[in-house]
Design an enzyme around this catalytic site. Structure first.
Site, PDB file in Angstrom:
ATOM      1  N   GLU A 111       0.833  -1.209   0.000  1.00 51.87           N
ATOM      2  CA  GLU A 111       0.000   0.000   0.000  1.00 51.87           C
ATOM      3  C   GLU A 111       0.867   1.259   0.000  1.00 51.87           C
ATOM      4  O   GLU A 111       2.039   1.220   0.394  1.00 51.87           O
ATOM      5  CB  GLU A 111      -0.882   0.010   1.261  1.00 51.87           C
ATOM      6  CG  GLU A 111      -2.333  -0.374   1.017  1.00 51.87           C
ATOM      7  CD  GLU A 111      -3.130   0.712   0.281  1.00 51.87           C
ATOM      8  OE1 GLU A 111      -2.539   1.534  -0.463  1.00 51.87           O
ATOM      9  OE2 GLU A 111      -4.353   0.734   0.458  1.00 51.87           O
ATOM     10  N   ASP A 112       0.268   2.364  -0.417  1.00 57.30           N
ATOM     11  CA  ASP A 112       0.962   3.649  -0.324  1.00 57.30           C
ATOM     12  C   ASP A 112       0.813   4.232   1.081  1.00 57.30           C
ATOM     13  O   ASP A 112       1.766   4.716   1.671  1.00 57.30           O
ATOM     14  CB  ASP A 112       0.444   4.644  -1.377  1.00 57.30           C
ATOM     15  CG  ASP A 112      -1.074   4.808  -1.379  1.00 57.30           C
ATOM     16  OD1 ASP A 112      -1.772   4.092  -0.630  1.00 57.30           O
ATOM     17  OD2 ASP A 112      -1.562   5.659  -2.137  1.00 57.30           O
ATOM     18  N   ILE A 113      -0.418   4.158   1.606  1.00 57.80           N
ATOM     19  CA  ILE A 113      -0.670   4.752   2.922  1.00 57.80           C
ATOM     20  C   ILE A 113      -1.823   4.018   3.596  1.00 57.80           C
ATOM     21  O   ILE A 113      -2.784   3.626   2.935  1.00 57.80           O
ATOM     22  CB  ILE A 113      -0.970   6.266   2.777  1.00 57.80           C
ATOM     23  CG1 ILE A 113      -1.074   6.967   4.132  1.00 57.80           C
ATOM     24  CG2 ILE A 113      -2.223   6.538   1.951  1.00 57.80           C
ATOM     25  CD1 ILE A 113      -0.973   8.488   4.039  1.00 57.80           C
ATOM     26  N   ASP A 115      -4.517   4.934   6.071  1.00 60.59           N
ATOM     27  CA  ASP A 115      -5.100   6.155   6.639  1.00 60.59           C
ATOM     28  C   ASP A 115      -6.195   5.743   7.630  1.00 60.59           C
ATOM     29  O   ASP A 115      -5.901   5.393   8.769  1.00 60.59           O
ATOM     30  CB  ASP A 115      -5.622   6.990   5.458  1.00 60.59           C
ATOM     31  CG  ASP A 115      -6.154   8.344   5.869  1.00 60.59           C
ATOM     32  OD1 ASP A 115      -5.644   8.909   6.846  1.00 60.59           O
ATOM     33  OD2 ASP A 115      -7.075   8.851   5.207  1.00 60.59           O
ATOM     34  N   THR A 116      -7.471   5.728   7.201  1.00 60.19           N
ATOM     35  CA  THR A 116      -8.529   5.252   8.103  1.00 60.19           C
ATOM     36  C   THR A 116      -8.390   3.746   8.342  1.00 60.19           C
ATOM     37  O   THR A 116      -8.836   3.221   9.354  1.00 60.19           O
ATOM     38  CB  THR A 116      -9.929   5.501   7.504  1.00 60.19           C
ATOM     39  OG1 THR A 116     -10.046   4.774   6.282  1.00 60.19           O
ATOM     40  CG2 THR A 116     -10.166   6.974   7.256  1.00 60.19           C
ATOM     41  N   GLY A 117      -7.799   3.062   7.365  1.00 61.81           N
ATOM     42  CA  GLY A 117      -7.715   1.599   7.433  1.00 61.81           C
ATOM     43  C   GLY A 117      -8.938   0.925   6.814  1.00 61.81           C
ATOM     44  O   GLY A 117      -9.009  -0.303   6.760  1.00 61.81           O
TER      45      GLY A 117
HETATM   46  P1  IMP Z   1      -7.744   4.261   3.936  1.00 61.01           P
HETATM   47  O1  IMP Z   1      -8.419   5.463   4.553  1.00 61.01           O
HETATM   48  O2  IMP Z   1      -6.731   3.661   4.862  1.00 61.01           O
HETATM   49  O3  IMP Z   1      -8.762   3.270   3.439  1.00 61.01           O
HETATM   50  O4  IMP Z   1      -6.939   4.789   2.665  1.00 61.01           O
HETATM   51  C1  IMP Z   1      -7.550   4.821   1.422  1.00 61.01           C
HETATM   52  C2  IMP Z   1      -6.673   5.410   0.367  1.00 61.01           C
HETATM   53  O5  IMP Z   1      -6.808   6.825   0.445  1.00 61.01           O
HETATM   54  C3  IMP Z   1      -5.169   5.191   0.438  1.00 61.01           C
HETATM   55  O6  IMP Z   1      -4.764   3.957  -0.097  1.00 61.01           O
HETATM   56  C4  IMP Z   1      -4.677   6.344  -0.410  1.00 61.01           C
HETATM   57  O7  IMP Z   1      -4.723   5.974  -1.778  1.00 61.01           O
HETATM   58  C5  IMP Z   1      -5.684   7.425  -0.099  1.00 61.01           C
HETATM   59  N1  IMP Z   1      -5.127   8.360   0.895  1.00 61.01           N
HETATM   60  C6  IMP Z   1      -5.279   8.352   2.229  1.00 61.01           C
HETATM   61  N2  IMP Z   1      -4.595   9.354   2.811  1.00 61.01           N
HETATM   62  C7  IMP Z   1      -3.988  10.024   1.789  1.00 61.01           C
HETATM   63  C8  IMP Z   1      -3.107  11.157   1.732  1.00 61.01           C
HETATM   64  O8  IMP Z   1      -2.714  11.796   2.737  1.00 61.01           O
HETATM   65  N3  IMP Z   1      -2.682  11.524   0.486  1.00 61.01           N
HETATM   66  C9  IMP Z   1      -3.064  10.870  -0.657  1.00 61.01           C
HETATM   67  N4  IMP Z   1      -3.863   9.804  -0.633  1.00 61.01           N
HETATM   68  C10 IMP Z   1      -4.325   9.382   0.573  1.00 61.01           C
HETATM   69 MG    MG Z   2      -3.928   3.535  -1.912  1.00 63.49          MG
END
Ligand code: IMP
Ligand code: MG
Length: 188
Positions: A111-113, A115-117
């Site tokens: 994954e790149d990041i 964030d919320t998961g």
């Molecule tokens: P999640 O919130 O962990 O499900 O992350 C969902 C996706 O949102 C990540 O895989 C990223 O592609 C995108 N994302 C979350 N935070 C950032 C950020 O700070 N910059 C750019 N993309 C983000």
């Molecule tokens: Mg992503």
């Protein structure tokens, strides 16, 4: 202001309508990616793992990381689309390559990041249905303060505060993926 402007400060850039400041330098990213690759090497060099790269953001991290590995491995891309309008439900669509046999495979999600998961919280149970031999996650960035779920990123890169970032594959509104350094949303 453009990048060709003589007065342009390269530590402060504009992506779309927002300003971002330099956060993590490409040289430091390279060191971190090497550390992650070394850890994965130690654990997987005899396991012929399969990397599942989450498009689009993880493509640069994945490309850099797997070129630091010197043992047999495979790689496939998956697309996971999350709905930010319905974050509380964490609803996501998962697109996997057809006919991908994951049974008894050692899987590593790239994954790149985190964030919320929400993305991983939806993807992990889906992958477990395929009965893999093992399942791990690596992400170049982790934002623990934003996590809405309890899980561990097995091979984390940088642990960062809950601020929006671009560069090194991550975008803002489709832009900024090509930046070699990481930038953080600037308050100025
Ligand atoms: P999640 O919130 O962990 O499900 O992350 C969902 C996706 O949102 C990540 O895989 C990223 O592609 C995108 N994302 C979350 N935070 C950032 C950020 O700070 N910059 C750019 N993309 C983000
Ligand atoms: Mg992503």
């Amino acid at each position: 202001m453009s990048k060709t402007d003589k007065t342009f400060n390269v530590d402060l850039i504009k992506v779309g309508d927002l300003s971002f400041s330099k956060f993590i330098d490409a040289a430091d990213i390279e060191i971190k990616v090497q550390e992650i690759a070394d850890s994965i090497r130690e654990d997987y060099h005899e396991k012929h793992p399969m990397f599942l790269v989450v498009m689009n953001g993880a493509f640069i991290f994945a490309a850099d990381m797997i070129r630091k590995l010197d043992f047999p491995c495979e790689l496939n891309f998956v697309r996971i689309k999350s709905y930010h309008g319905t974050e509380t439900t964490g609803k996501v669509d998962i697109y996997m390559p057809p006919n991908l046999n994951l049974q008894n495979r050692h899987l590593i999600i790239v994954e790149d990041i985190i964030d919320t998961g929400n993305t991983m919280a939806a993807f992990i149970p889906e992958l477990k249905l395929h009965k893999p031999a093992s399942l791990a996650i690596t992400s170049i960035l982790v934002k623990p303060e934003a996590h809405l779920h309890d899980f561990i990123t097995d091979y984390p890169g940088f642990i960062i505060p809950n601020k929006f970032v671009v560069g090194y594959g991550l975008d803002y509104d489709g832009m900024g993926r090509n930046l070699k350094d990481l930038y953080q949303l600037s308050m100025t």
